[in-house]
Design an enzyme around this catalytic site. Structure first.
Site, PDB file in Angstrom:
ATOM      1  N   SER A 124       0.792  -1.237   0.000  1.00  0.00           N
ATOM      2  CA  SER A 124       0.000   0.000   0.000  1.00  0.00           C
ATOM      3  C   SER A 124       0.818   1.278   0.000  1.00  0.00           C
ATOM      4  CB  SER A 124      -0.955   0.006   1.204  1.00  0.00           C
ATOM      5  OG  SER A 124      -2.017  -0.899   1.002  1.00  0.00           O
ATOM      6  N   LYS A 131       0.007   3.549  -2.724  1.00  0.00           N
ATOM      7  CA  LYS A 131      -1.078   4.527  -2.618  1.00  0.00           C
ATOM      8  C   LYS A 131      -0.545   5.963  -2.591  1.00  0.00           C
ATOM      9  CE  LYS A 131      -4.683   1.710  -0.359  1.00  0.00           C
ATOM     10  NZ  LYS A 131      -4.113   0.380  -0.126  1.00  0.00           N
ATOM     11  N   SER A 163      -5.850   2.900   4.867  1.00  0.00           N
ATOM     12  CA  SER A 163      -5.354   2.236   3.666  1.00  0.00           C
ATOM     13  C   SER A 163      -6.488   1.492   2.963  1.00  0.00           C
ATOM     14  CB  SER A 163      -4.218   1.261   4.020  1.00  0.00           C
ATOM     15  OG  SER A 163      -3.365   1.055   2.929  1.00  0.00           O
TER      16      SER A 163
END
Length: 428
Positions: free
Chosen positions: A108, A111, A166
């Site tokens: 993640s 991101k 997340s």
């Protein structure tokens, strides 16, 4: 406007009162989402003999790269990550690195690229009613913030879900607003190329393990540095806890209510945990954890006027919160080594900046007003109006002010500084 010759200095000290308050939070309340299932094969156990040399030839070599000068402390011996990097966020100097360009699954932390790409697209007050199709294709075992179909959310709500929890569900809704996952991934890859993050290939916008999806410690640090040029990115990345809209419910009398619930940031150096203290001066950025990637993390912190970026990917040591512990050790080393090491490379500027045409994003402004909505508690925020700010970083911090650089955001010699993050003043 002419580029400034020095970036403004900052003070991002986290107070002891905040540390104490965060220590009272239960480990269960701060539990991170578990790793997702992986459809792809495990990466190789050793780095390639040669890697990209973006940022300098030494960064393309396997193993640890550091050049200590007189009085410099040695690197911590208990860093087990496959790849890591310590860099000065203002000058772009890479102080030390280990397999910096090794292409690994990013989890993640990808991101950050997603946010840096899409944040400018909508004002944060934009509203969107979630359709069933918006949530299609979310991988099994994904981290979720709790987005519900047929409910309406603001873009601000969704970005809180991305940064704090997340939430892959929030990522997919924002991707749907951007024309779909395929379009969003194409936009992310184009932006990565503009940033000269050439180790990166995005396949899924949320960082979920997918065949062929890779990045590197070097590239993740570029994403963080680019994102931190944006005011909204800085605010979301530094938010410890916030209110997220719940599900609309109807009582027996037909009255509908929609109560919000609290979400907390899973960045342990920002929010703390039973075995990890809040790191003094921390101001973000993003963590990740999947089967292929293991634990990954990029953080930014300030001490004595110096701002460092540290990225750590996949520690071999199998201990709880190990990625944060190793990041903290590298931060400590970086701050102690200020002026005592020779750079082994550079964080490059975006292509447009290198060509002498500063990007519009350099102003630090993303889409929207940049003003926090009710329920949001950034690291720099004042205590909540209802007095509930006692359990959190805001408990020990007086009202802060976001200060952006006026004019261009690029230094001479193609160095790209970090605009002022958050000025923190402790209570008298």
């Amino acid at each position: 406007m002419p580029a400034p010759k020095k970036a403004l200095r900052r003070s991002l000290t986290v107070t002891s009162a905040a540390l104490t308050a965060l220590a009272l939070l239960s480990p269960t309340a701060l539990a991170a989402p578990g790793p997702s299932a992986s459809p792809s094969a495990s990466p190789s156990a050793t780095p390639p003999a040669s890697m990209s040399t973006v940022g300098g030839a030494r960064l393309g070599k396997p193993g640890t790269q550091v050049e200590l000068a007189g009085g410099a402390p040695v690197l911590p011996k208990d860093v087990t990550a496959r790849s890591w990097i310590v860099a000065d966020a203002e000058s772009g100097d890479v102080l030390a690195a280990h397999n910096a360009h090794w292409r690994l699954a990013p989890a993640s932390t990808l991101k950050m690229l997603f946010a840096d790409t899409l944040l400018p697209k909508w004002p944060k007050t934009t509203k969107h009613k979630v359709e069933v199709s918006d949530l299609a294709g979310i991988g099994a075992g994904s981290s979720l913030v709790g987005v519900k179909e047929e409910e309406t959310y603001t873009v601000h709500d969704l970005w809180l879900g991305v940064f704090l929890r997340s939430g892959n569900d929030a990522v997919h809704v924002l991707s749907a607003m951007n024309g779909g996952v395929e379009q969003t991934v194409a936009d992310m890859n184009a932006h990565a190329e503009e940033l000269q993050a050439l180790d990166t290939h995005a396949v899924s916008p949320d960082g979920y393990d997918m065949p062929g999806q890779v990045s590197s410690a070097y590239d993740l640090t570029l994403f963080a540095r680019s994102g931190l040029q944006k005011k909204d990115f800085r605010e979301y990345a530094s938010t410890v806890r916030a209110k997220f809209p719940g599900e609309t419910k109807k009582d027996k009398k037909g009255k509908t209510t929609r109560k919000p619930f609290e979400i907390q940031n899973t960045n342990r150096l920002l929010a703390g945990d039973y075995d990890v203290d809040v790191y003094p001066g921390i101001a973000g950025v993003k963590n990740g954890n999947t089967t292929n990637a293991g634990a990954t993390f990029t953080g930014v912190a300030e001490r004595d006027g110096r701002v460092l970026l540290v990225t750590v990917m996949n520690p071999a040591k199998d201990e709880h919160n190990e990625v944060y512990k190793e990041t903290a050790r590298l931060f400590d080393w970086g701050f102690k080594s200020a002026g005592k090491v020779r750079p082994v490379g550079q964080l490059v500027a975006p292509r447009s900046a290198a060509q002498g045409s500063p990007s519009a994003e350099a102003s630090g402004e993303a889409g929207g007003t940049g003003k926090g909505a009710g329920g949001t508690k950034p690291v720099a925020g004042a205590p909540a109006a209802d007095g509930s700010g006692g359990v959190g970083v805001a408990a020990g911090i007086a009202a802060g002010a976001l200060v952006l650089l006026a004019g261009g955001a690029f230094l001479i010699n193609r160095k790209w500084p970090l605009p002022d993050l958050v000025r923190r003043r402790t209570r008298p």
